[in-house]
Design an enzyme around this catalytic site. Structure first.
Site, PDB file in Angstrom:
ATOM      1  N   GLU A   7      -8.054   4.937  -4.863  1.00  0.00           N
ATOM      2  CA  GLU A   7      -8.667   5.479  -3.638  1.00  0.00           C
ATOM      3  C   GLU A   7      -8.951   6.952  -3.862  1.00  0.00           C
ATOM      4  O   GLU A   7      -8.138   7.666  -4.443  1.00  0.00           O
ATOM      5  CB  GLU A   7      -7.683   5.425  -2.459  1.00  0.00           C
ATOM      6  CG  GLU A   7      -7.310   4.087  -1.936  1.00  0.00           C
ATOM      7  CD  GLU A   7      -6.331   4.219  -0.754  1.00  0.00           C
ATOM      8  OE1 GLU A   7      -6.304   5.273  -0.096  1.00  0.00           O
ATOM      9  OE2 GLU A   7      -5.584   3.262  -0.533  1.00  0.00           O
TER      10      GLU A   7
ATOM     11  N   ASN B 264       0.848  -1.194   0.000  1.00  0.00           N
ATOM     12  CA  ASN B 264       0.000   0.000   0.000  1.00  0.00           C
ATOM     13  C   ASN B 264       0.878   1.236   0.000  1.00  0.00           C
ATOM     14  O   ASN B 264       1.694   1.428   0.893  1.00  0.00           O
ATOM     15  CB  ASN B 264      -0.902   0.025   1.241  1.00  0.00           C
ATOM     16  CG  ASN B 264      -1.989   1.074   1.136  1.00  0.00           C
ATOM     17  OD1 ASN B 264      -2.897   0.942   0.322  1.00  0.00           O
ATOM     18  ND2 ASN B 264      -1.881   2.123   1.927  1.00  0.00           N
ATOM     19  N   GLU B 265       0.723   2.036  -1.043  1.00  0.00           N
ATOM     20  CA  GLU B 265       1.390   3.340  -1.112  1.00  0.00           C
ATOM     21  C   GLU B 265       2.867   3.273  -0.714  1.00  0.00           C
ATOM     22  O   GLU B 265       3.293   3.877   0.287  1.00  0.00           O
ATOM     23  CB  GLU B 265       0.641   4.365  -0.254  1.00  0.00           C
ATOM     24  CG  GLU B 265      -0.762   4.635  -0.757  1.00  0.00           C
ATOM     25  CD  GLU B 265      -1.393   5.879  -0.148  1.00  0.00           C
ATOM     26  OE1 GLU B 265      -0.935   6.327   0.916  1.00  0.00           O
ATOM     27  OE2 GLU B 265      -2.335   6.408  -0.744  1.00  0.00           O
TER      28      GLU B 265
HETATM   29  C1  GLA Z   1      -4.144   6.369   2.093  1.00  0.00           C
HETATM   30  C2  GLA Z   1      -4.123   4.888   2.410  1.00  0.00           C
HETATM   31  C3  GLA Z   1      -5.432   4.375   2.921  1.00  0.00           C
HETATM   32  C4  GLA Z   1      -6.061   5.354   3.876  1.00  0.00           C
HETATM   33  C5  GLA Z   1      -6.232   6.666   3.171  1.00  0.00           C
HETATM   34  C6  GLA Z   1      -6.950   7.707   4.015  1.00  0.00           C
HETATM   35  O1  GLA Z   1      -4.390   6.661   0.796  1.00  0.00           O
HETATM   36  O2  GLA Z   1      -3.721   4.112   1.322  1.00  0.00           O
HETATM   37  O3  GLA Z   1      -5.199   3.144   3.563  1.00  0.00           O
HETATM   38  O4  GLA Z   1      -5.246   5.518   4.986  1.00  0.00           O
HETATM   39  O5  GLA Z   1      -4.972   7.177   2.862  1.00  0.00           O
HETATM   40  O6  GLA Z   1      -7.119   8.914   3.333  1.00  0.00           O
END
Ligand code: GLA
Length: 654
Positions: free
Chosen positions: A308, A151-152
């Protein structure tokens, strides 16, 4: 990249789904509500490592099997997460030195997420063991459409300064440089007597009480990107055999400074981006557009996924500003206009506990008797109505140069002014183009740019000789190039190009710069076309002609904006931070870039294939008499007007 996932019809609609936070009856209600809203895709298990492997080597996938089966039976596809962004407590306890260390030397604590160093050998092997099992177990399931790795990457910590990273940095340097001599040369270690006699002497460029060698910092940024990418690749290679597309969600293309996304794109089957509005910026719809255009450009023009965004407020900004009526819909459809084939949210249902309990969701705490839920259901219908848009492409005649290495280098310490910022000038030029209804691609300075009528270089501080030649060829063969100040200054190692500024751009611009004269904080200079901020400099013409002049300040009477006719094209130069709108109009006109006439700059206009997206960000209706055809969102003929805050997607009559 090998392609977009096979998903049920329509623009993919849904979001991150964390069923592990809810009892079974809520999970069952979730699926019923997802069907009501038209959800077609959810991302599962992104942070569920501790539940999937509760103790080292003990796996429990049964609870997730149930969820996947339930979703599949309801026709909802799954993006299966690999949960490596949230290492479990047992892992951290056993390998405390896997916790990353900041540049200031602070070891990150557990209890949050993203708390393992990508270079730590135990983290790499634990990742591989888990992902291998996930691939074997969930890969064959017909309900699993794709893989959502980690994730990110790089957020919130891009660079780790632990001992494992330092060791890996040395290995990386050995591979990058043929010899230590070459490294010493590249880093300019003759300065301040920093010469290295062996690789063992080289350390991570930790915080110091003065400036650390900028070339070393720049290489460390490259190295950090490489380590995260290697962690992704490890997983991607294990997932490949399942035949399902693999991606990872970028932490916002524009703001994810630590990752060089040009290097990531070829490793992904589909580009996926997360985007959150800066709630308090009133122009945030323009920055959303910029993020979407950069996502599309990284994807090489192919459809990408908005992985997202939010239905309303986020929980991590100083104030959780709610979206205004219609804003969520405009945000979502602006991403689609600019090439996304997905509208996904963080997250499906608002969490009752944990760090993000005040973050908006598709199902808010208030439940279904709420405006957000009604808007989500309506947006689900929009996503279905836009099914035929899927796969179509956005065309752009103008590109802005974008290079993460220049981003990193420009923002190191001891630049001529602390008011210089990589994004500030890019945003200024982007915004002016947005207001002119001109769709923009982003391009790396070394890319093939021959198809664009105009190239803008607002922040190309670091520019290699090869990239400068690329720009020169572009102009000579008929292109229009516009360069803003403090571009073409240094090479790949942050060394000033030999001779007068702007080094490798002197020839194409037909000028040189004798000296920089940055302005005091808040200072302005007057140039013919209006005020300039931040910067002034002494431009000496060498073939170019002055188009505008400094009227006061340290360079009064000298050129401020120039134009150099070269071959079949022209190169413009701007020596201060102007409001670029008037100048851009002139350049666009000369380059024959057409813009729709007579529309207010609150109306966003984007063409994607045969579809014209019209998004009205203003408070009054806007007449668009020149566009005719069917509005996909209403299913009827476009009425020639977009209501205040409204959207139309017109399939134009041929
Ligand atoms: C990020 C994360 C998510 C969540 C969002 C909240 O994009 O990937 O898991 O924490 O922020 O805005």
């Amino acid at each position: 990249m090998s392609g977009y996932p096979a998903l049920p019809g329509g623009i993919a609609f849904g979001g991150d789904y964390n069923p592990e936070q809810w009892p079974r009856e809520v999970q069952e209600e979730d699926v019923r509500l997802m069907r009501e809203a038209g959800v077609t895709l959810v991302n599962l298990g992104i942070f569920a490592w501790a539940l999937l492997e509760p103790a080292e080597g003990e796996y429990d996938f049964g609870w997730l099997d149930e969820v996947v089966d339930r979703l599949h039976a309801a026709g909802i596809a799954v993006g299966m997460g690999t949960p490596t962004a949230a290492p479990p407590a047992w892992f951290t306890k056993k390998y405390p030195d896997s916790l990353p260390v900041t540049r200031e030397g602070r070891r990150v604590g557990p209890g949050g997420r993203e708390h393992a160093c990508s270079s730590h050998p135990a983290f790499l092997s634990a990742t591989a063991r888990l992902v291998e099992r996930l691939a074997a177990h969930f890969g064959p399931h017909p309900g699993v459409a794709m893989w959502h790795v980690h994730n990110e990457y790089g957020a919130p910590l891009g660079e780790c300064y632990c001992a494992w990273s330092e060791q890996a940095f040395r290995e990386w340097l050995r591979a990058r440089y043929e010899s230590l001599d070459e490294l010493n040369q590249a880093w300019g270690t003759a300065f301040w007597g920093q010469r290295y006699g062996s690789y063992e002497e080289i350390e991570a460029p930790r915080w110091s009480h003065t400036v650390v060698n900028p070339a070393q910092r720049l290489d460390y940024a490259r190295f950090a990107n490489h380590e995260h990418l290697a962690h992704y690749r490890l997983q991607r290679d294990l997932l490949r055999g399942t035949g399902k597309p693999v991606t990872t969600n970028f932490a916002g293309t524009v703001n994810c400074k630590s990752m060089d996304l040009w290097a990531w794109a070829p490793e992904l089957d589909v580009v996926a981006n997360d985007h959150y509005l800066v709630g308090e910026r009133t122009d945030n719809h323009i920055h959303l557009a910029m993020s979407a255009d950069l996502s599309r450009s990284i994807a090489g023009g192919a459809p990408w996924m908005l992985m997202e965004h939010s239905t309303g407020a986020v929980s991590w900004q100083p104030r959780g500003i709610a979206k205004r009526p219609g804003e969520m819909r405009r945000n979502s459809l602006a991403h689609v206009a600019r090439g996304s084939d997905a509208i996904l949210f963080f997250q499906w249902r608002a969490s009752r506990f944990g760090a993000e309990k005040f973050h908006s969701a598709m199902v808010p705490h208030a439940g279904t008797d709420s405006q957000i839920w009604r808007d989500v259901v309506a947006l689900g219908a929009d996503a279905r109505n836009l099914a035929e848009v899927r796969g179509s492409r956005v065309g752009a005649e103008v590109a802005i140069l974008w290079d993460w290495e220049s981003y990193w280098a420009l923002e190191l310490e001891w630049r001529p002014s602390e008011d210089l910022s990589y994004l500030e000038r890019i945003e200024a030029y982007y915004e002016a183009l947005w207001r002119e209804h001109v769709t923009v691609d982003f391009a790396h300075p070394s890319a093939d740019i021959s198809r664009y009528r105009v190239i803008i270089a607002p922040s190309s501080y670091l520019l290699s000789e090869a990239s400068a030649k690329n720009l020169q060829r572009y102009v000579e063969s008929g292109g229009h190039l516009l360069v803003s100040f403090f571009s073409g200054i240094v090479d790949e190692h942050d060394g000033v190009h030999a001779g007068a500024y702007p080094g490798v751009l002197r020839d194409v611009l037909g000028l040189c710069v004798e000296e920089f004269h940055p302005l005091p904080a808040g200072g302005t200079v007057q140039v013919t076309g209006g005020p300039g901020r931040v910067w002034s400099e002494r431009v000496r013409l060498g073939g170019a002609t002055a188009v505008q002049t400094f009227e006061d300040g340290p360079d009064a009477g000298h050129p401020a904006v120039t134009r150099n006719a070269l071959g079949a094209g022209a190169a413009w130069y701007v020596a201060t931070a102007i409001d670029p709108r008037d100048l851009l109009r002139e350049v666009l006109d000369r380059a024959s870039v057409a813009r729709p006439p007579g529309l207010p700059d609150t109306l966003e206009v984007v063409r994607r294939g045969p579809y014209t997206f019209l998004l009205n960000h203003g408070g009054s209706p806007v007449a668009v008499p020149a566009v005719h055809g069917a509005d996909l969102l209403t299913g009827s003929a476009f009425v020639g007007e977009v209501p205040a805050g409204g959207v139309a997607v017109v399939k134009e009559d041929m």
